[in-house]
Structure formats: structure tokens, C-alpha cells
Design an enzyme around this catalytic site. Structure first.
Site, PDB file in Angstrom:
ATOM      1  N   LEU A  22       0.836  -1.191   0.000  1.00  0.00           N
ATOM      2  CA  LEU A  22       0.000   0.000   0.000  1.00  0.00           C
ATOM      3  C   LEU A  22       0.875   1.246   0.000  1.00  0.00           C
ATOM      4  O   LEU A  22       1.745   1.397   0.854  1.00  0.00           O
ATOM      5  CB  LEU A  22      -0.921   0.017   1.221  1.00  0.00           C
ATOM      6  CG  LEU A  22      -1.959  -1.088   1.267  1.00  0.00           C
ATOM      7  CD1 LEU A  22      -2.793  -0.982   2.540  1.00  0.00           C
ATOM      8  CD2 LEU A  22      -2.850  -1.052   0.052  1.00  0.00           C
ATOM      9  N   GLY A  41       3.114   0.324   4.831  1.00  0.00           N
ATOM     10  CA  GLY A  41       4.458   0.872   4.996  1.00  0.00           C
ATOM     11  C   GLY A  41       4.569   1.710   6.247  1.00  0.00           C
ATOM     12  O   GLY A  41       3.608   2.330   6.685  1.00  0.00           O
ATOM     13  N   ASP A  45       6.344   9.378   3.488  1.00  0.00           N
ATOM     14  CA  ASP A  45       6.976   9.794   2.238  1.00  0.00           C
ATOM     15  C   ASP A  45       6.190  10.902   1.560  1.00  0.00           C
ATOM     16  O   ASP A  45       6.142  11.010   0.354  1.00  0.00           O
ATOM     17  CB  ASP A  45       7.184   8.609   1.301  1.00  0.00           C
ATOM     18  CG  ASP A  45       5.891   7.905   0.924  1.00  0.00           C
ATOM     19  OD1 ASP A  45       4.854   8.187   1.545  1.00  0.00           O
ATOM     20  OD2 ASP A  45       5.926   7.079   0.006  1.00  0.00           O
ATOM     21  N   LEU A  67      -5.419   3.573  -1.020  1.00  0.00           N
ATOM     22  CA  LEU A  67      -6.807   3.707  -0.598  1.00  0.00           C
ATOM     23  C   LEU A  67      -7.551   4.540  -1.640  1.00  0.00           C
ATOM     24  O   LEU A  67      -6.988   5.487  -2.192  1.00  0.00           O
ATOM     25  CB  LEU A  67      -6.879   4.378   0.777  1.00  0.00           C
ATOM     26  CG  LEU A  67      -6.258   3.585   1.920  1.00  0.00           C
ATOM     27  CD1 LEU A  67      -6.299   4.404   3.201  1.00  0.00           C
ATOM     28  CD2 LEU A  67      -6.965   2.258   2.110  1.00  0.00           C
ATOM     29  N   LYS A  80      -5.360  26.461   4.415  1.00  0.00           N
ATOM     30  CA  LYS A  80      -3.977  26.141   4.055  1.00  0.00           C
ATOM     31  C   LYS A  80      -3.846  25.591   2.636  1.00  0.00           C
ATOM     32  O   LYS A  80      -2.743  25.336   2.179  1.00  0.00           O
ATOM     33  CB  LYS A  80      -3.413  25.124   5.048  1.00  0.00           C
ATOM     34  CG  LYS A  80      -3.317  25.647   6.459  1.00  0.00           C
ATOM     35  CD  LYS A  80      -2.749  24.598   7.374  1.00  0.00           C
ATOM     36  CE  LYS A  80      -2.713  25.124   8.801  1.00  0.00           C
ATOM     37  NZ  LYS A  80      -2.228  24.105   9.728  1.00  0.00           N
ATOM     38  N   LEU A  87      -1.508   8.857   4.775  1.00  0.00           N
ATOM     39  CA  LEU A  87      -2.076   8.658   6.105  1.00  0.00           C
ATOM     40  C   LEU A  87      -1.072   7.951   7.008  1.00  0.00           C
ATOM     41  O   LEU A  87      -0.180   7.247   6.534  1.00  0.00           O
ATOM     42  CB  LEU A  87      -3.350   7.806   6.024  1.00  0.00           C
ATOM     43  CG  LEU A  87      -4.454   8.297   5.093  1.00  0.00           C
ATOM     44  CD1 LEU A  87      -5.602   7.290   5.082  1.00  0.00           C
ATOM     45  CD2 LEU A  87      -4.953   9.665   5.499  1.00  0.00           C
TER      46      LEU A  87
END
Length: 123
Positions: A22, A41, A45, A67, A80, A87
Site C-alpha cells: 500500500l 508501509g 513519504d 486507498l 492552508k 495517512l
């Protein structure tokens, strides 16, 4: 959920064609298959090492998936102008476990994707 831990690599425990890594950088947004093993993971990143998890999966000749945030959610206007599909592991686990229980992507994504990521479910 029952969980086993081991020092062994997932590459040594499962056949390569059964492993799906994933990564938010995958093009594959639909992927739940009970016959596959999913690797969540532990790398952040998003900005420092962009696409690191995708690169790692490709180096290991693994299938990838992400996802389906962009398929089910919309970007929300925020001060922003921040939108991220990356996630934390606990959020990914919440999404996957809720999907497993409900078989509903909207319910699963609502459970794991915080509004701070800049995505919401459409009305």
C-alpha cells in the site's frame, strides 16, 4: 484483531504475487482481495522522500495499491489549501478494518481520513 509479529521479512513469508504494497502513489485505487497480503508501509513519504514506498515496492517487484480516497472523497476548501492522501499507519488500519466490517468505502474512509487531510465525503 489477532496479530502475529516476526523478525522475518514479508518477502520470505509470502509469495510475491500474493503481496500488495500500500502506497499513496499507486495508480491502483481498488484492491481489496481476501487472498492477498497487504503491506502497510511505516515510512512517511509525503514531502521528504516522495514516492519512496512506491519505489521500494517496484524494486521488490510487488503489486501496489492505494486507498480509494480520490474515488470516494472530494477536496475541501481550507485555509492552508492542503490536500494529502498520505495517512499514518493507524489511519490506514482504521480504514481497512472498517471496510472489512462494513464493505463500504465511504464508511471506511470516514473512519480513517481526518478532515485535516483536506478531503471529505461528498454530501
Amino acid at each position: 484483531f489477532q496479530m502475529d509479529t516476526t523478525q522475518e521479512s514479508y518477502l520470505d513469508l509470502f509469495p510475491l504475487d500474493a503481496i500488495v504494497y500500500l502506497t499513496p502513489d499507486s495508480e491502483n485505487g481498488k484492491y481489496i482481495d481476501p487472498n492477498k497480503v497487504y503491506v502497510l508501509g511505516g515510512l512517511v513519504d509525503e514531502s521528504i522522500h516522495k514516492k519512496l514506498t512506491l519505489q521500494r515496492a517496484q524494486e521488490q517487484s510487488l503489486q501496489t495499491a492505494r486507498l480509494p480516497i480520490r474515488e470516494y472523497m472530494v477536496k475541501t476548501v481550507n485555509t492552508k489549501n492542503y490536500h494529502s492522501e498520505t495517512l499514518a499507519i493507524n489511519q490506514v488500519f482504521d480504514v481497512l478494518s472498517t471496510y472489512y466490517e462494513t464493505r463500504s468505502w465511504p464508511a471506511a474512509l470516514k473512519a480513517g481520513v481526518s478532515s485535516g487531510k483536506g478531503y471529505v465525503l461528498p454530501d
